[in-house]
Design an enzyme around this catalytic site. Structure first.
Site, PDB file in Angstrom:
ATOM      1  N   GLY A  46       0.840  -1.181   0.000  1.00 26.68           N
ATOM      2  CA  GLY A  46       0.000   0.000   0.000  1.00 26.68           C
ATOM      3  C   GLY A  46       0.875   1.230   0.000  1.00 26.68           C
ATOM      4  O   GLY A  46       2.026   1.195   0.451  1.00 26.68           O
ATOM      5  N   GLN A  51       3.123   9.872   1.491  1.00 26.83           N
ATOM      6  CA  GLN A  51       4.400   9.170   1.465  1.00 26.83           C
ATOM      7  C   GLN A  51       5.252   9.542   0.261  1.00 26.83           C
ATOM      8  O   GLN A  51       6.446   9.262   0.231  1.00 26.83           O
ATOM      9  CB  GLN A  51       4.179   7.655   1.487  1.00 26.83           C
ATOM     10  CG  GLN A  51       3.548   7.173   2.783  1.00 26.83           C
ATOM     11  CD  GLN A  51       3.326   5.685   2.745  1.00 26.83           C
ATOM     12  OE1 GLN A  51       2.310   5.211   2.257  1.00 26.83           O
ATOM     13  NE2 GLN A  51       4.296   4.944   3.251  1.00 26.83           N
ATOM     14  N   CYS A  97       6.083  -0.171   7.363  1.00 23.84           N
ATOM     15  CA  CYS A  97       5.689   0.986   6.559  1.00 23.84           C
ATOM     16  C   CYS A  97       6.884   1.461   5.752  1.00 23.84           C
ATOM     17  O   CYS A  97       7.998   1.543   6.287  1.00 23.84           O
ATOM     18  CB  CYS A  97       5.191   2.095   7.487  1.00 23.84           C
ATOM     19  SG  CYS A  97       4.643   3.582   6.643  1.00 23.84           S
ATOM     20  N   LEU A  98       6.650   1.784   4.489  1.00 27.38           N
ATOM     21  CA  LEU A  98       7.724   2.294   3.648  1.00 27.38           C
ATOM     22  C   LEU A  98       8.280   3.614   4.185  1.00 27.38           C
ATOM     23  O   LEU A  98       9.428   3.952   3.914  1.00 27.38           O
ATOM     24  CB  LEU A  98       7.228   2.477   2.205  1.00 27.38           C
ATOM     25  CG  LEU A  98       6.808   1.199   1.486  1.00 27.38           C
ATOM     26  CD1 LEU A  98       6.208   1.526   0.121  1.00 27.38           C
ATOM     27  CD2 LEU A  98       7.963   0.228   1.353  1.00 27.38           C
ATOM     28  N   HIS A 139      -4.381   1.121   7.546  1.00 26.60           N
ATOM     29  CA  HIS A 139      -3.032   1.684   7.632  1.00 26.60           C
ATOM     30  C   HIS A 139      -2.876   2.852   6.659  1.00 26.60           C
ATOM     31  O   HIS A 139      -2.403   3.928   7.035  1.00 26.60           O
ATOM     32  CB  HIS A 139      -2.006   0.577   7.320  1.00 26.60           C
ATOM     33  CG  HIS A 139      -0.587   1.028   7.303  1.00 26.60           C
ATOM     34  ND1 HIS A 139       0.302   0.671   8.280  1.00 26.60           N
ATOM     35  CD2 HIS A 139       0.106   1.785   6.416  1.00 26.60           C
ATOM     36  CE1 HIS A 139       1.496   1.199   8.001  1.00 26.60           C
ATOM     37  NE2 HIS A 139       1.391   1.880   6.869  1.00 26.60           N
ATOM     38  N   GLU A 140      -3.287   2.645   5.409  1.00 22.63           N
ATOM     39  CA  GLU A 140      -3.113   3.677   4.386  1.00 22.63           C
ATOM     40  C   GLU A 140      -4.043   4.875   4.609  1.00 22.63           C
ATOM     41  O   GLU A 140      -3.631   6.017   4.399  1.00 22.63           O
ATOM     42  CB  GLU A 140      -3.289   3.094   2.983  1.00 22.63           C
ATOM     43  CG  GLU A 140      -2.290   2.018   2.618  1.00 22.63           C
ATOM     44  CD  GLU A 140      -0.823   2.409   2.797  1.00 22.63           C
ATOM     45  OE1 GLU A 140      -0.480   3.610   2.681  1.00 22.63           O
ATOM     46  OE2 GLU A 140      -0.018   1.506   3.062  1.00 22.63           O
ATOM     47  N   HIS A 143      -2.662   7.284   7.059  1.00 21.23           N
ATOM     48  CA  HIS A 143      -1.695   8.232   6.481  1.00 21.23           C
ATOM     49  C   HIS A 143      -2.392   9.519   6.033  1.00 21.23           C
ATOM     50  O   HIS A 143      -1.832  10.605   6.149  1.00 21.23           O
ATOM     51  CB  HIS A 143      -0.987   7.621   5.266  1.00 21.23           C
ATOM     52  CG  HIS A 143       0.200   6.779   5.587  1.00 21.23           C
ATOM     53  ND1 HIS A 143       1.342   7.271   6.184  1.00 21.23           N
ATOM     54  CD2 HIS A 143       0.436   5.462   5.380  1.00 21.23           C
ATOM     55  CE1 HIS A 143       2.227   6.305   6.325  1.00 21.23           C
ATOM     56  NE2 HIS A 143       1.695   5.185   5.849  1.00 21.23           N
TER      57      HIS A 143
END
Length: 171
Positions: A46, A51, A97-98, A139-140, A143
Site C-alpha cells: 500500500g 508518502q 511501513c515504507l 493503515h493507508e 496516512h
C-alpha cells in the site's frame, strides 16, 4: 510511469491531514500509476500520497500474491477513501511501513471495514474488506489523516523504534 521519492519519518508531510481530490482526471490517473509503480518497486502492499510528498486523499493497494508466488498487479486505486463501517471484532497485525523503513510492530486493527472511494475512472465504489486487506486499508487511510502506525502503539515500543530509526540515519 515514474518511480517517485518516498518521504520517511520524521518528515512533516507524514503528519498532515490531506485534502480531498476535486475530480479524478488524467493528472490524478498518472499520479495513481506512478504511485503504484513506486509501491511495487519498494515491495510495498500500500502507498498513500503523503508518502510521496502530496497532501491529497489518494491511496493505492495491492495485497494479492499470484499462485506462482509473484505479487501484483491486482491494484486498488482509491481516491478520497472513507471508511464508513468498522467491525467490532479486532485483530493484531505485525505492520511495517515504507515511511518507517526497516521497522515493524504489532498494531490492533478492526478485522473488517467497509470503504467508500472513487476508482481510477472517478466512479464511486464501496468495498467490504476483511483481514489483511482491511488492515492495509486502515493503515493507508491513517496516512491521509497524518497518523503513522507507530502512533498506534505503546510509547515504549514507539520510542524503541524511533531510537532504531535515528541510529539508522546516523550510519
Amino acid at each position: 510511469m515514474a518511480i517517485l521519492k518516498l518521504y520517511t519519518y520524521p518528515d512533516k508531510i507524514l503528519s498532515q491531514k490531506c485534502e480531498k481530490v476535486a475530480e479524478v482526471n488524467d493528472d490524478i490517473r498518472k499520479l495513481l500509476d506512478d504511485m503504484l509503480e513506486t509501491m511495487y518497486e519498494d515491495k510495498g502492499v500500500g502507498l498513500a500520497a503523503p508518502q510521496i510528498g502530496l497532501a491529497k486523499r489518494i491511496i493505492v493497494v495491492d495485497d494479492k500474491v499470484s499462485e506462482d508466488g509473484t505479487r501484483g498487479p491486482h491494484p486498488l486505486y482509491m481516491v478520497n477513501p472513507e471508511i464508513i463501517k468498522r467491525s467490532k471484532e479486532k485483530i493484531w497485525f505485525n505492520e511495517g511501513c515504507l515511511s518507517v523503513p526497516g521497522q515493524c510492530a504489532e498494531v490492533e486493527r478492526h478485522y473488517a471495514v467497509t470503504v467508500k472511494y472513487l476508482d481510477y475512472n472517478g466512479n464511486e465504489q464501496i468495498l467490504e474488506a476483511e483481514d489483511y486487506l482491511a488492515v492495509i486499508i486502515q493503515h493507508e487511510t491513517d496516512h491521509l489523516d497524518g497518523i503513522l502506525y507507530i502512533d498506534r502503539i505503546s510509547r515504549l515500543k514507539r520510542n524503541m523504534i524511533l531510537k532504531k530509526l535515528k541510529k539508522q540515519s546516523d550510519n
